[in-house]
Design a protein around this motif. Structure first.
Motif, PDB file in Angstrom:
ATOM      1  N   LEU A 158      23.113 116.478  81.640  1.00  0.00           N
ATOM      2  CA  LEU A 158      23.728 116.971  80.417  1.00  0.00           C
ATOM      3  C   LEU A 158      25.232 117.167  80.585  1.00  0.00           C
ATOM      4  O   LEU A 158      26.006 116.930  79.652  1.00  0.00           O
ATOM      5  N   ASP A 159      25.650 117.575  81.767  1.00  0.00           N
ATOM      6  CA  ASP A 159      27.075 117.761  82.015  1.00  0.00           C
ATOM      7  C   ASP A 159      27.812 116.427  81.880  1.00  0.00           C
ATOM      8  O   ASP A 159      28.868 116.343  81.231  1.00  0.00           O
ATOM      9  N   VAL A 160      27.268 115.362  82.474  1.00  0.00           N
ATOM     10  CA  VAL A 160      27.885 114.031  82.372  1.00  0.00           C
ATOM     11  C   VAL A 160      27.878 113.545  80.927  1.00  0.00           C
ATOM     12  O   VAL A 160      28.863 112.992  80.427  1.00  0.00           O
ATOM     13  N   ILE A 161      26.745 113.750  80.230  1.00  0.00           N
ATOM     14  CA  ILE A 161      26.618 113.301  78.839  1.00  0.00           C
ATOM     15  C   ILE A 161      27.652 113.991  77.949  1.00  0.00           C
ATOM     16  O   ILE A 161      28.307 113.348  77.113  1.00  0.00           O
ATOM     17  N   LEU A 162      27.824 115.301  78.112  1.00  0.00           N
ATOM     18  CA  LEU A 162      28.787 116.038  77.290  1.00  0.00           C
ATOM     19  C   LEU A 162      30.213 115.535  77.518  1.00  0.00           C
ATOM     20  O   LEU A 162      30.991 115.361  76.575  1.00  0.00           O
ATOM     21  N   ARG A 163      30.553 115.290  78.762  1.00  0.00           N
ATOM     22  CA  ARG A 163      31.901 114.794  79.072  1.00  0.00           C
ATOM     23  C   ARG A 163      32.112 113.407  78.473  1.00  0.00           C
ATOM     24  O   ARG A 163      33.177 113.099  77.941  1.00  0.00           O
ATOM     25  N   ALA A 164      31.073 112.565  78.565  1.00  0.00           N
ATOM     26  CA  ALA A 164      31.181 111.210  78.015  1.00  0.00           C
ATOM     27  C   ALA A 164      31.309 111.229  76.497  1.00  0.00           C
ATOM     28  O   ALA A 164      32.049 110.431  75.909  1.00  0.00           O
ATOM     29  N   LEU A 171      28.519 104.912  79.871  1.00  0.00           N
ATOM     30  CA  LEU A 171      27.623 105.442  80.892  1.00  0.00           C
ATOM     31  C   LEU A 171      26.697 104.368  81.452  1.00  0.00           C
ATOM     32  O   LEU A 171      26.305 103.436  80.755  1.00  0.00           O
ATOM     33  N   LYS A 172      26.343 104.544  82.726  1.00  0.00           N
ATOM     34  CA  LYS A 172      25.257 103.777  83.341  1.00  0.00           C
ATOM     35  C   LYS A 172      24.052 104.700  83.400  1.00  0.00           C
ATOM     36  O   LYS A 172      24.059 105.711  84.102  1.00  0.00           O
TER      37      LYS A 172
END
Length: 342
Positions: A158-164, A171-172
Motif C-alpha cells: 500500500l505504501d508503494v501504491i500510494l506513492r505511485a 509499477l511492476k
C-alpha cells in the motif's frame, strides 16, 4: 437600484423566521431549491425573502447575518462564516471522525496510520471547549464494515501504491489469481477504490492493454519501474479519466455485457428491505395483484448480481434472463443436495 417597498405580511414573517431558524442547524447552508419546496414558495418570492434577511438581520458587526454561496441551481443560503465558526468547526471535526470510522478495516496499514496521524493533528489544534464537546466520539460514531478483508500484511504494498498514485509512476506488479496463478503486470495506477470492505487498484495494465482492477490482497509484490538512471518511470494521467465511468451500470465492480434483469420479490418483508436500499441505480418496482413485486434493472455483468440473489434465499425468483435463471436454479439445487441427508 430598486428598493423593496413590499412589507412582510404575518405569513411572510413566519416564513422568514423559519428560514433563519433552519440555517442554525445547517452550517453548510440550505439550498434555494430545498427552502422553496419546504416553504411552498416560488424562487422569486425566496429571492425577496433573502434580500430582506440580508438587509434587516445584521450581525453584531453590522454586516449581513446570512450570505448566498454557489451559483444557478446550486445556490445555498447560510449563516455568515464568522457567526458560528466554533460550532461549525466542532461539527466538521465530528464528521471527519465518523468518516475515519469507515476505514476501520485498514487497521495495521500505512493508510490507517496516516489517517490517525491526521486526526491527532486536527484534534490537538482544537480549543479546550471544542475538545470537551467532542468527548466520547468513539461511542457516538461507530461503523461496522461489511465482510472486511485483512490488510495487516499489505502495508508495504500500500505504501508503494500510494506513492505511485501521487507521483504518477508506473509499477511492476506480481499479481496472483484467485487460486494462486497469476502474471506480472506493468501497471499505470489511476485510482484506489474501496468496495465492500476491500481495496482495488484501478489502472491501465500494459499486459492486458486495457483498464482493469487489481485486488490489493492478491498483489504478491509491487515496485516502481525505473529508467536506466534509476528514476521511476512516469506516465501521463488521462485527462478524461473518471473512475465512476468504470462502475456505471455495473452491479459492483465486475463488468460484463449489458443485461436486463427481472426479479420477483416473494414477501413483503423482503420488498421493504430491498426498496429501502439502492441495489442498483436502474432499479424499478411494479406490484402484482397477488402481492408479489417485480423488480427490474439493467446491469453490466451478472457475476456479482448472482451472488446477491443467492444471498436472498427463497425470497427472490429470477424471471429473466433465462441464462441467469438457470444458473441460480442450478446453484440452489446443488446447495439443496448438501442438506438432503439432514
Amino acid at each position: 437600484m430598486k428598493k423593496l417597498n413590499r412589507k412582510p405580511t404575518y405569513g411572510a414573517a413566519i416564513r422568514l423566521a423559519r428560514i433563519a431558524a433552519g440555517l442554525f442547524s445547517k452550517p453548510y447552508g440550505w439550498s434555494f431549491k430545498s427552502i422553496a419546496e419546504s416553504l411552498e414558495i416560488s424562487e422569486r418570492t425566496l429571492a425577496r425573502y433573502v434580500a430582506v434577511l440580508r438587509s434587516e438581520l445584521p450581525d453584531w458587526h453590522g454586516g449581513p447575518l446570512v450570505e448566498v454561496v454557489g451559483t444557478g441551481g446550486d445556490r445555498k443560503l447560510r449563516l455568515v462564516s464568522s457567526m458560528k465558526a466554533a460550532e461549525a468547526s466542532s461539527y466538521q471535526v465530528a464528521l471527519l471522525y465518523f468518516s475515519l470510522t469507515v476505514l476501520k478495516f485498514l487497521e495495521g496499514t500505512v493508510l490507517k496510520e496516516g489517517v490517525e496521524g491526521l486526526w491527532d493533528k486536527v484534534y490537538e489544534n482544537l480549543s479546550l471547549t471544542q475538545q470537551t464537546r467532542l468527548a466520547g466520539l468513539e461511542r457516538k460514531f461507530y461503523a461496522v464494515p461489511y465482510a472486511p478483508k485483512d490488510y495487516t500484511d499489505f502495508s508495504e504494498q500500500l505504501d508503494v501504491i500510494l506513492r505511485a498514485l501521487l507521483d504518477q509512476t508506473r509499477l511492476k506488479v506480481d499479481y496472483a489469481g484467485l487460486t494462486g496463478e497469476g502474471h506480472p503486470h506493468d501497471f499505470d495506477p489511476y485510482s484506489l477504490i474501496a468496495y465492500r470492505g476491500g481495496l482495488y487498484l484501478l489502472g491501465h495494465s500494459h499486459r492486458r492493454r486495457a483498464i482493469t482492477y487489481l485486488a490489493v490482497e492478491r498483489i504478491r509484490s509491487v515496485d516502481f519501474i525505473r529508467e536506466a538512471d534509476g528514476t521511476p518511470v512516469r506516465f501521463a494521467f488521462p485527462r478524461n479519466f473518471d473512475p465512476a465511468a468504470h462502475t456505471e451500470g455495473t452491479f459492483g465492480i465486475v463488468d460484463g455485457p449489458e443485461t436486463r434483469v427481472e426479479l420477483k420479490i416473494l414477501s413483503e418483508q423482503t420488498e421493504a428491505y430491498v426498496r429501502s436500499r439502492t441495489i442498483h441505480r436502474s432499479q424499478r418496482f411494479a406490484r402484482n395483484r397477488d402481492g408479489t413485486t417485480v423488480m427490474t434493472m439493467t446491469v453490466k455483468g451478472t457475476t456479482e448480481l448472482a451472488n446477491w440473489i443467492m444471498s436472498m434465499g427463497p425470497w427472490i425468483e429470477v424471471l429473466k434472463p433465462a441464462a441467469l435463471r438457470k444458473e441460480i436454479a442450478q446453484r440452489h439445487a446443488k446447495a439443496a443436495r448438501l442438506y438432503r441427508a439432514a
